[in-house]
Scaffold this motif. Structure first.
Motif, PDB file in Angstrom:
ATOM      1  N   ARG A 216       0.835  -1.204   0.000  1.00  0.00           N
ATOM      2  CA  ARG A 216       0.000   0.000   0.000  1.00  0.00           C
ATOM      3  C   ARG A 216       0.870   1.254   0.000  1.00  0.00           C
ATOM      4  O   ARG A 216       0.550   2.247  -0.661  1.00  0.00           O
ATOM      5  CB  ARG A 216      -0.924  -0.009   1.217  1.00  0.00           C
ATOM      6  N   THR A 217       1.975   1.216   0.745  1.00  0.00           N
ATOM      7  CA  THR A 217       2.888   2.361   0.765  1.00  0.00           C
ATOM      8  C   THR A 217       3.474   2.609  -0.619  1.00  0.00           C
ATOM      9  O   THR A 217       3.574   3.758  -1.072  1.00  0.00           O
ATOM     10  CB  THR A 217       4.011   2.107   1.778  1.00  0.00           C
TER      11      THR A 217
ATOM     12  N   ALA B   6       2.768   5.987  -2.709  1.00  0.00           N
ATOM     13  CA  ALA B   6       3.931   6.864  -2.883  1.00  0.00           C
ATOM     14  C   ALA B   6       4.433   6.914  -4.317  1.00  0.00           C
ATOM     15  O   ALA B   6       5.044   7.909  -4.718  1.00  0.00           O
ATOM     16  CB  ALA B   6       5.072   6.411  -1.960  1.00  0.00           C
TER      17      ALA B   6
END
Length: 295
Positions: A136-137, A141
């Motif tokens: 998810r990061t 990002a």
């Protein structure tokens, strides 16, 4: 759905009844939107006609049923892998399933994003979200900014200098806002909810713009939309998304706090035992507020 979920989390409304209802409505709205997108993509690539529609609907039903049947065992196995740490295999299998489902829907003549949506919906029901936190990061990002940047590069803001295009954008913005906001408000009031709950639901559903951006991007790619129409749709999605949080915060602050919401907040927090309101008179109940609304 991610935008409204993030907005509710930032406003600390995920435990409120209106927040739970907004999340449920967003899930249903996303499911219908992705199904329509798959159908439109299939029609654009395979030609119009009843056989194409029936074939697409039948293939979609079989695909979703198979994904639900396979997603449970895969998700449970991924949840057991690696003990308490975040296993690399869970992320690897998750990405592989998303790519595989997207490839299957693309091979069937539909949009690959529909397959990715089905993969996420069938897998996340059985996986602890913390196990996919690194993925998810990376998405938030890297991939999300790249996607939004590619959307911006396809826009033509100079087209708004023409009065006819600007007027069309204003009219479409009014119709879109009226359809989503007023529709949710009227439905909430018809269901016995207070006017502030209706306003909160209307504001939340009016911010459902990401699916519109994806549909507009697909429409531009397959030649259904031109650049001017694409620009108008994306701008409308941005305006409605940005304007929703202030109204949602204002309306939700005037909704009575129910006991089940406090219990849900404590359960989500895992440690809070403080009452939701300290000092002053107790808040009105929902029944008292609804009575005041009708008077």
């Amino acid at each position: 759905m991610n935008f409204i979920t993030k907005t509710l989390a930032d406003l600390n409304l995920t435990h409120r009844n209106v927040g739970q209802l907004l999340i449920a409505a967003a899930v249903f709205d996303d499911a219908v939107g992705w199904l329509l997108l798959a159908l439109v993509t299939a029609l654009a690539s395979g030609g119009a006609g009843g056989p194409v529609v029936l074939t697409t609907m039948a293939w979609t039903a079989v695909f979703i049923a198979a994904a639900c049947a396979v997603g449970g065992p895969i998700g449970r196995r991924m949840s057991r892998t690696g003990g308490g740490r975040v296993p690399v295999s869970a992320i690897t299998v998750g990405v592989a399933v998303v790519v595989l489902y997207g490839a299957l829907t693309a091979a069937a003549g539909m949009e690959a994003l529909f397959g990715a949506f089905v993969a996420g919906a069938t897998l996340l029901r059985h996986i602890d979200p913390a196990r996919l936190a690194p993925l998810r990061t990376l998405v938030m990002a890297v991939f999300a900014p790249v996607f939004l940047g590619s959307v911006g590069l396809r826009m033509d803001l100079t087209a708004l200098a023409e009065p006819s295009v600007l007027l069309t954008g204003v009219v479409v913005l009014f119709v879109a806002t009226l359809g989503k906001f007023a529709g949710a408000y009227v439905a909430a009031r018809s269901g016995g909810m207070s006017r502030y709950e209706g306003l909160a639901l209307g504001a939340g559903m009016n911010s459902r713009g990401m699916i519109e951006v994806v549909i507009a991007l697909v429409g531009l790619r397959i030649g259904v939309l031109d650049t001017v129409t694409f620009t108008i749709i994306v701008l409308i999605a941005l305006i409605t998304s940005v304007s929703a949080p202030p109204l949602l915060r204002w309306a939700s602050s005037r909704i009575a706090f129910e006991s089940d919401e406090q219990e849900r907040e404590e359960r989500l927090a895992g440690w809070s035992t403080e009452p939701a309101f300290s000092g002053g008179p107790p808040p009105k109940t929902a029944r008292q507020e609804k009575t005041a609304d009708t008077s």
